[in-house]
Write an enzyme that holds these catalytic residues in place. Structure first.
Site, PDB file in Angstrom:
ATOM      1  N   ASP A 274       0.881  -1.172   0.000  1.00 17.87           N
ATOM      2  CA  ASP A 274       0.000   0.000   0.000  1.00 17.87           C
ATOM      3  C   ASP A 274       0.918   1.221   0.000  1.00 17.87           C
ATOM      4  O   ASP A 274       2.133   1.087   0.195  1.00 17.87           O
ATOM      5  CB  ASP A 274      -0.883  -0.005   1.261  1.00 17.87           C
TER       6      ASP A 274
ATOM      7  N   GLU B 288      -2.559   9.246   8.348  1.00 19.89           N
ATOM      8  CA  GLU B 288      -1.096   9.102   8.428  1.00 19.89           C
ATOM      9  C   GLU B 288      -0.499  10.042   9.479  1.00 19.89           C
ATOM     10  O   GLU B 288       0.525   9.745  10.073  1.00 19.89           O
ATOM     11  CB  GLU B 288      -0.452   9.365   7.058  1.00 19.89           C
TER      12      GLU B 288
ATOM     13  N   CYS C  35     -10.832   3.226  -0.277  1.00 18.49           N
ATOM     14  CA  CYS C  35      -9.425   3.532  -0.004  1.00 18.49           C
ATOM     15  C   CYS C  35      -9.096   2.821   1.286  1.00 18.49           C
ATOM     16  O   CYS C  35      -9.897   2.847   2.243  1.00 18.49           O
ATOM     17  CB  CYS C  35      -9.214   5.039   0.139  1.00 18.49           C
TER      18      CYS C  35
ATOM     19  N   HIS D 294      -7.196   3.467   3.651  1.00 19.78           N
ATOM     20  CA  HIS D 294      -7.063   4.281   4.870  1.00 19.78           C
ATOM     21  C   HIS D 294      -8.418   4.595   5.515  1.00 19.78           C
ATOM     22  O   HIS D 294      -8.493   4.907   6.706  1.00 19.78           O
ATOM     23  CB  HIS D 294      -6.374   5.611   4.545  1.00 19.78           C
TER      24      HIS D 294
END
Ligand code: DGL
Length: 266
Positions: free
Chosen positions: A13, A155, A187, A189
């Site tokens: 990823d 992140e 996605c 995340h």
């Protein structure tokens, strides 16, 4: 020659998001060794061009092939969107992505055929999810929304910051005008923001992602290619990143409660 079945499953990823897929893989296949690569030096992928994503994806796959993998899982939606076919042509191991499993899951979950897909700019602009969902459910109504700030929120560990709530509210605003019953998190995340998304839209909305159906596909593919590991004890997993292993390890602990063994630089 070593037994191919004992080699690991490679997963990549752009960053930490692919751990949402790896977590499901570990649940489904606890005896399979896995090698994870997060391309943290070049994240985010979501705003980059098709050519760049293909180039990065090939480089990531080559790195994982050098770690001796028996199969490759492209856990990144953006990379699956642009590079999956190319990787499937280039490498002589099974290569699976996350778009098809996510589309199938959303199509199976909706009851009123109104689905919203959330993803990166690249994934949304490419239009792959509506296309694939309509193959399963031709009269589906699919609303696609790009949410580019979701990745940095995750992140940079802003998931519990008040800013995250505001940004989620802003991106999901258009959904209130449609009779959506299912949201597909396109996605890797985004499942980390699932609670905030659910709070914003209410409990009547079903939220799905690709991870569990991708894991089912991986199980099926390993069986089909006679590649299932023979062991019956929890396998070793290895983690690599292209930058800042400490940040990745801290994030994995913070976001998933995973205490990772060593995270190595690629
Ligand atoms: N996690 C990746 C995806 O699933 C990309 C996020 C990013 O790097 O922009 O699309």
């Amino acid at each position: 020659m070593s037994d191919k079945r004992e080699l690991s499953i490679g997963i990549f990823d752009s960053g930490i998001g692919g751990l949402t897929v790896m977590k499901e893989l570990m649940k489904a296949l606890p005896y399979e060794p896995m090698t994870y690569f997060g391309d943290t030096a070049r994240l985010p992928y979501g705003a980059k061009s098709r050519e760049v994503i293909i180039r990065y994806s090939i480089e990531n796959a080559i790195f994982l092939m050098e770690q001796n993998i028996k199969m490759l899982v492209v856990a990144c939606n953006t990379a699956s969107t642009f590079a999956l076919e190319r990787l499937q042509q280039m490498f002589n191991v099974p290569v699976l992505g996350v778009i098809e499993p996510g589309a199938e899951k959303a199509a199976k979950t909706t009851t009123n055929r109104h689905i919203a897909v959330l993803g990166t700019d690249g994934t949304i602009k490419a239009g792959v999810y509506p296309q694939k969902i309509k193959r399963h459910l031709p009269d589906a109504q699919v609303l696609s929304v790009a949410c580019p700030l979701f990745v940095p929120l995750v992140e940079e560990r802003f998931v519990h910051h008040p800013a995250a709530k505001l940004i989620v509210k802003e991106y999901l605003q258009p959904l209130h005008d449609h009779p959506i019953d299912t949201i597909l998190l396109g996605c890797t995340h985004y499942p980390i923001l699932k609670r905030l998304i659910q709070e914003e839209l209410g409990n009547h909305i079903k939220i799905v992602d690709s991870a569990s159906s991708c894991a089912e596909n991986v199980v099926w593919t390993l069986k089909n290619h006679d590649l299932l590991a023979s062991g019956n004890h929890p396998a070793n997993c290895r983690y690599f990143v292209s930058d800042d292993p400490k940040k990745f390890r801290d994030n994995a602990q913070n976001v998933f409660g995973f205490t990772l063994p060593e995270v190595q630089s690629s």
